[in-house]
Design an enzyme around this catalytic site. Sequence first.
Site: not given
Lengths: 275, 228
Positions: A55-56
Amino acid sequence: MKLPFLPNHDDPSFFDFLTQHHPALTPAGRSGFLSPQAGTEPMRGAGPMTVPHATTVLAIKYQQGVVIAGDRRATEGFQIAERRIEKVFKIDDYSAMAIAGAAGPCIEMAKLFQVELEHYEKIEGVQLSCEGKANKLGQMVKANLPMVFQGLVVMPLYVGYDVKRAEGRIFKYDLAGGRYEESDYHAIGSGGKDARNTMREHFLRGLAEPDALKLALLALYNAADDDVGTGGPDLVRGIYPTAKIVNERGITDVPEQQIRSIYDGLIATRRSKEN
Amino acid sequence: MPMPYYVSPEQMMQDKAEYAKKGIAKGRSIIAIEYVNGILLVAENPSASLYKISEIYDSIAFAGAGKYSEFENLRKAGIRHADLKGFMYSREDVTARSLANGYSQSLGTIFSQEQKPLEVEILVVQVGHNGHANEMYRISFDGSIIDERTFAVIGGKSEAVQALLKEKGLTQPPELREALSLCIASLEQIGSQKLSLESLEVAVLDRTREGRRFRRLSPADTKPLLSI
């Protein structure tokens, strides 16, 4: 001409070659997932499948190029699956890709994309254009669509330095392979929205390189603050987000020491606000 | 029904070999020679865009003499074979030996089964690193494969060039500049004409590089090497 021992096939795409001749080796080609009978039956009894997710990741344009960065956490449901996962990949001399989604297929796609571009360059004797590379990645995302229905989402963020236009470019994708160019910055993944908020506040056209890097790391820090799936700097183990810079000179990894010192400054500022 | 006329297998093979040799003899020579940091490849090639020497994989290069369209096909097939193997297993599992074997099998099959043999001679070279030796394979139109040491030559007049290089009696791999001028001198002597840098295609497999070790040298790169 057909060569008996080195199967021949004429177009310069490695991905097409793999899809046609070795479909089991493509990210979407895990047999069993593709055919509905084989795919759904065993899954029903097995319960929901959990695979590590990354994620991210984000990218910011600056004066001479693009900064691309990502955190290091992979999660499996509510568990941390991996603390040192690498989500930003050098693809060739002038481009990098960051990934969010099911870690395994994501990394596989990055690797395949790497081979794809190198293959094209060797066969044709020239590199693909920046636009051409971005489009090719879109086709690969589209080919992964069947896997999306199995929960194996692959979300790339692609940045390249366009040698002809002499500027950095950022491309984002949707699950169906749609390709959209971003003019300033973008972030994807579960903490992507938080990172985008930070960048929206602080982004200026024509940032200098150190400022763009600082902003990227700040955006990741804020994302980690609000999103459980995103890992912040791990001071105990000394694990920091990774960043790469893509510009006219090619790709450079930002040294860990530099990232660490930027975070030290950032954390000191935050701490002083708390007391 | 007309009877097919009979040609003995020996006669047929001999004719094919002669035909292929004639085609290759028209082309010019290509030299691969070991130097201190790797392998240097030099070809006489007046074209600036149609290459005879090319990168196949991280530390493997290819050179083809004879009919362009035919060795170009072989080159592409080799890249595909190498990329597939590297993707399926690991980059370090791609070897010149397996590639040369594939080429040898293909050329041999085509030579014995097709009407027209390929009019090509090819070189597959791999630069060794981490203490491994270099590998150089010369493969002929009929699939015969020879592994060479120190240097390898293909193309028309290759035997003459080979004899010239042998005369030098290289015992140690020379410096790059020395190897390059040696190659140019040999090609000039055989062709009995002065060669300009623009009419040469030069590339190296440099073991001091990371990752992809193949590098093409333009006339601008080779000029300073020869200017002493």
